[in-house]
Scaffold this active site. Structure first.
Site: not given
Length: 403
Positions: A83, A213, A305, A309, A400
């Protein structure tokens, strides 16, 4: 427990006692077992409990490489899905980033954590590893000497004492590992970000082909696919909100509003299988060691979260510690163990910095830093740079996915 009481307790031993059978503990156990190191894993819950906990599912490219080079990626190769797209929705419209084409050109691999844990557990047991379920570690003693021990309560309620040369605490921020460190011997860094999420697991197909987001005056909303049938959502709520405070209809309506479903397409709704309230916090201990006791995963540092990570750091730390323990036990070289904390903290603080940046990007300044028009303008500027600047997009992509 006194020494006389210890004498009546059943005893056993291993060179390394690992507390906790999550990703950190099981990666560490598998790597030690393959190197001929005598180890045992103690897990508080039952054998099937991990399969009932739907957890994070985004594995970084480095995590996939660790699993692959150690032969722990069988299920991941068969069922994992690459992804690489995230989408931001704001009052100024939406934009998408294909981060596989940015930064270091690395994707995530979507593979639910409970499936990874099941894979690692099976491999450990098939290889002859000792894994004790329903065994709760209560305390680590004598960690400042050459012969630490772990006191545990077994499934039938009886106590057992495990003697070791080293103990790896992979049992989270509230586990016996952290609790057993004497006050004043390590420094704790803690930050409450002042933001609360309602974490939702929906029996519903993903509503978009990206990690979503959504920034809205009502608060943040997030969309993360877990599988073709299961989707993780996050919904910002007021601090102190109970997990069952909102009806399913209200939750779906609010998600649709914040994700601007009227503009970009409806959400695929379904029953909510799980609800949790998450107060966004960050927490790091320094050093990640007290004598013969080493902290790994969430026991070493909790991360919000907002940037996926936690499990990735746990796997990285487990590999570093496995190599260091092998050098100490098989080759008599303690130097890598002395550098374990320093090596891992570099990655932990890098991840913390990016996670903090994401928290500030996704949430209104009144929630994170006090009401401030200045801070809110900075947030809009960050979003504008992320939308338009290739340099900023490369930086985002590298951090990211990277650890």
């Amino acid at each position: 427990m006194t020494e006389s009481q210890y004498a009546a307790v059943a005893q056993d031993s291993a060179d390394v006692v690992i507390i906790g059978a999550g990703p950190a503990g099981l990666v560490l156990g598998n790597l030690l077992l393959r190197r001929g190191i005598d180890c045992v894993v103690l897990e508080r819950t039952g054998r099937d409990a991990g399969g009932k906990r739907a957890r994070a599912g985004f594995l970084a490219a480095h995590t996939v490489r660790i699993l692959a080079r150690n032969g722990l990626d069988g299920g991941l190769r068969r069922r994992g899905r690459e992804h690489s797209v995230c989408e931001f929705r704001t009052e100024d419209g939406r934009f998408r980033l294909d981060y596989r084409r940015l930064g270091r050109s690395e994707p995530h691999t979507v593979y639910p954590q409970h499936e990874l844990v099941a894979d690692l557990q099976e491999q450990f047991l098939v290889a002859g590893g000792r894994l004790h379920f329903d065994t709760e570690a209560l305390a680590v003693t004598d960690a400042d000497g050459p012969a630490p021990s772990v006191t545990a309560r077994e499934a039938d309620g009886r106590p057992r004492r495990w003697r070791a040369r080293y103990v790896a605490a992979c049992d989270g921020r509230h586990g016996a590992g952290r609790r057993s460190i004497p006050p004043g011997t390590v420094r704790r860094h803690h930050r409450d970000h002042g933001v609360t999420w309602l974490g939702l697991l929906a029996e519903a197909p993903p509503s978009m082909d990206a990690v979503g987001y959504a920034l809205h005056p009502n608060g943040f909303a997030g969309h993360m696919a877990r599988s073709a049938e299961i989707t993780r959502y996050y919904l910002q709520c007021a601090r102190g909100t109970r997990a069952d405070a909102w009806t399913e209809e209200r939750i779906w309506d609010e998600l649709a509003l914040r994700m601007r479903a009227a503009d970009y397409g409806p959400l695929r709704r379904g029953p909510l299988l799980q609800r949790t309230v998450v107060d966004l916090e960050s927490d790091v201990l320094e050093p990640l060691r007290h004598g013969s006791l080493f902290l790994v995963g969430d026991a070493a540092g909790l991360i919000s979260p907002s940037a996926a990570k936690g499990a990735n750091l746990a796997v990285l730390e487990a590999e570093v510690l496995a190599h260091a323990l092998t050098d100490a036990l098989a080759h008599g070289d303690p130097e890598p163990l002395d550098r374990y904390s320093e090596r891992c903290l570099v990655h932990i603080w890098r991840a913390q910095e990016f996670s903090h940046w994401m928290v500030r990007l996704l949430h209104d300044a009144s929630d994170t830093e006090g009401t401030s028009l200045f801070q809110e303008r900075l947030r809009h500027s960050r979003l504008a740079s992320l939308r338009t600047s290739s340099t900023q997009q490369d930086w985002f992509a590298e951090n990211y996915v990277g650890i």
